[in-house]
Write a protein that holds these residues in place. Structure first.
Motif, short mmCIF file in Angstrom:
data_model
loop_
_atom_site.label_atom_id
_atom_site.label_comp_id
_atom_site.label_asym_id
_atom_site.label_seq_id
_atom_site.Cartn_x
_atom_site.Cartn_y
_atom_site.Cartn_z
N ALA A 147 85.90 90.24 -13.24
CA ALA A 147 87.12 89.62 -12.71
C ALA A 147 87.21 89.71 -11.19
O ALA A 147 87.84 88.86 -10.56
CB ALA A 147 88.35 90.26 -13.35
N GLY A 148 86.59 90.72 -10.59
CA GLY A 148 86.62 90.86 -9.14
C GLY A 148 85.26 90.71 -8.47
O GLY A 148 85.10 91.06 -7.31
N THR A 182 84.44 78.08 -9.64
CA THR A 182 85.36 78.92 -8.89
C THR A 182 84.71 79.52 -7.65
O THR A 182 83.57 80.02 -7.69
CB THR A 182 85.89 80.05 -9.79
OG1 THR A 182 86.58 79.47 -10.90
CG2 THR A 182 86.86 80.95 -9.02
N ASP A 183 85.43 79.47 -6.54
CA ASP A 183 85.01 80.11 -5.30
C ASP A 183 84.99 81.62 -5.55
O ASP A 183 86.03 82.23 -5.76
CB ASP A 183 86.01 79.75 -4.20
CG ASP A 183 85.61 80.28 -2.83
OD1 ASP A 183 84.68 81.10 -2.74
OD2 ASP A 183 86.25 79.86 -1.83
N GLY A 184 83.82 82.22 -5.52
CA GLY A 184 83.70 83.64 -5.82
C GLY A 184 84.52 84.52 -4.89
O GLY A 184 84.93 85.62 -5.26
N ARG A 185 84.79 84.03 -3.68
CA ARG A 185 85.63 84.79 -2.76
C ARG A 185 87.04 84.98 -3.32
O ARG A 185 87.71 85.98 -3.01
CB ARG A 185 85.70 84.08 -1.41
CG ARG A 185 84.36 83.99 -0.68
CD ARG A 185 84.50 83.13 0.56
NE ARG A 185 84.88 81.75 0.24
CZ ARG A 185 85.16 80.82 1.17
NH1 ARG A 185 85.12 81.13 2.45
NH2 ARG A 185 85.49 79.59 0.79
N ALA A 186 87.48 84.03 -4.14
CA ALA A 186 88.82 84.13 -4.72
C ALA A 186 88.92 85.36 -5.62
O ALA A 186 89.93 86.07 -5.61
CB ALA A 186 89.16 82.86 -5.51
N ARG A 187 87.89 85.63 -6.42
CA ARG A 187 87.88 86.82 -7.27
C ARG A 187 87.83 88.09 -6.43
O ARG A 187 88.63 89.01 -6.61
CB ARG A 187 86.69 86.78 -8.22
CG ARG A 187 86.79 85.76 -9.34
CD ARG A 187 85.64 85.93 -10.32
NE ARG A 187 84.34 85.61 -9.72
CZ ARG A 187 83.77 84.41 -9.75
NH1 ARG A 187 84.39 83.39 -10.34
NH2 ARG A 187 82.59 84.22 -9.20
N MET A 189 88.38 88.72 -3.18
CA MET A 189 89.45 88.98 -2.24
C MET A 189 90.76 89.30 -2.95
O MET A 189 91.55 90.13 -2.48
CB MET A 189 89.60 87.80 -1.29
CG MET A 189 88.37 87.59 -0.44
SD MET A 189 88.44 86.13 0.61
CE MET A 189 89.53 86.72 1.87
N MET A 190 91.00 88.66 -4.08
CA MET A 190 92.21 88.94 -4.83
C MET A 190 92.20 90.39 -5.32
O MET A 190 93.18 91.12 -5.18
CB MET A 190 92.35 87.97 -6.00
CG MET A 190 93.63 88.13 -6.82
SD MET A 190 93.42 89.26 -8.21
CE MET A 190 92.28 88.30 -9.23
N PHE A 191 91.07 90.84 -5.88
CA PHE A 191 91.02 92.19 -6.39
C PHE A 191 91.00 93.24 -5.28
O PHE A 191 91.51 94.35 -5.45
CB PHE A 191 89.83 92.37 -7.33
CG PHE A 191 90.22 92.30 -8.77
CD1 PHE A 191 90.51 93.44 -9.48
CD2 PHE A 191 90.32 91.08 -9.41
CE1 PHE A 191 90.91 93.38 -10.81
CE2 PHE A 191 90.72 90.99 -10.74
CZ PHE A 191 91.01 92.14 -11.43
#
Length: 270
Positions: A147-148, A182-187, A189-191
């Protein structure tokens, strides 16, 4: 069903807008998913009855990647995107259905706007802003670490897509495509900022929700601790119950819409 894009300060956002004329419902998908996971609701009785707005988050689905990832790829950024979209559509008040990450975004929205009238979350543990609570809310499942994770292999894509939709749920190729896109940075950076003090305290927002809060989870969800979620002392819990749907996994609206949808219809009609 109308499809359109809206320019926001964060990204170009892709939207599905159903034909229903009833009160509006904003639908927010989970991590590395897309708006099409709500297809059964959009194309079914719910979409015909209510005006359902399903969005692709920045870095997901048909939306663009974030213009400024640091600004966007965390709960406050995603919440601001959703608020901007609904304002651009000239919808001053609306209910929200948030799944997994989408539920966390919905809770963040409660701290940032008075436009939300009702909130239903699914697969979303309302954790306090500390690591102990975070660990209690989520289960150490086989694919939780993904997830991250920024970079995904082909096996990672398959594992995450299958586990998030539910092991017994129907599986379609678009679910793989959503994860792969999905932009992997989204996972990542969110986590990395999931416990940021600048974000809302998820548990406080759930317990003290200013609007009716519905919680409808799959009993067999491998990612969340259902006992933890059910054990909180909510002040505005819809029907006074955290619903746990038997033999259903992380995405009950996708796996078993015939079971899930009556809860959503009843909630929106209350």
């Amino acid at each position: 069903m109308k499809t359109l894009t809206i320019e926001t300060s964060h990204a170009t956002i892709a939207i599905s807008d159903s034909e229903g004329s009833g009160p509006p419902l904003l639908m927010i998908h989970g991590n590395s998913s897309c708006r099409h996971v709500f297809r059964n609701q959009l194309d079914g009785e719910i979409g015909r009855t209510f005006r359902c707005i399903a969005i692709d988050l920045p870095g997901h689905g048909d939306s663009s990647d974030a213009v400024d990832p640091e600004k966007t790829y965390w709960m406050p950024g995603y919440a601001d995107v959703a608020i901007e979209v609904m304002a651009a559509l000239d919808i001053p008040s609306y209910a929200v259905l948030g799944w997994s990450l989408g539920g966390h975004i919905g809770l963040e929205m409660l701290a940032r706007t008075k436009a939300v009238t009702h909130l239903m979350i699914s697969g979303t543990p309302p954790f306090e802003a500390n690591s102990e609570s975070l660990d209690l809310g989520f289960l150490p499942s086989a694919h939780m670490h993904l997830a991250g994770q920024e970079m995904f292999s082909e096996q990672d894509i398959s594992d995450y897509a299958h586990s998030t939709c539910g092991v017994n749920a129907p599986f379609e190729p678009f679910l793989l495509d959503c994860v792969a896109r999905t932009d992997g940075r989204a996972r990542a950076m969110m986590f990395s900022r999931i416990l940021s003090p600048e974000a809302a305290d998820q548990q406080a927002m759930a317990i003290h929700s200013p609007v009716p809060l519905a919680i409808v989870n799959g009993e067999e969800d491998v990612f969340i601790n259902n006992d933890f979620i059910a054990g909180l002392a909510y002040e505005n819990l819809w029907e006074g119950t955290v619903y746990r749907l038997k033999c259903i996994g992380h995405a009950p609206f996708w796996e078993a819409p015939e079971v899930f949808d009556p809860y959503l219809i009843r909630f929106l009609s209350a």
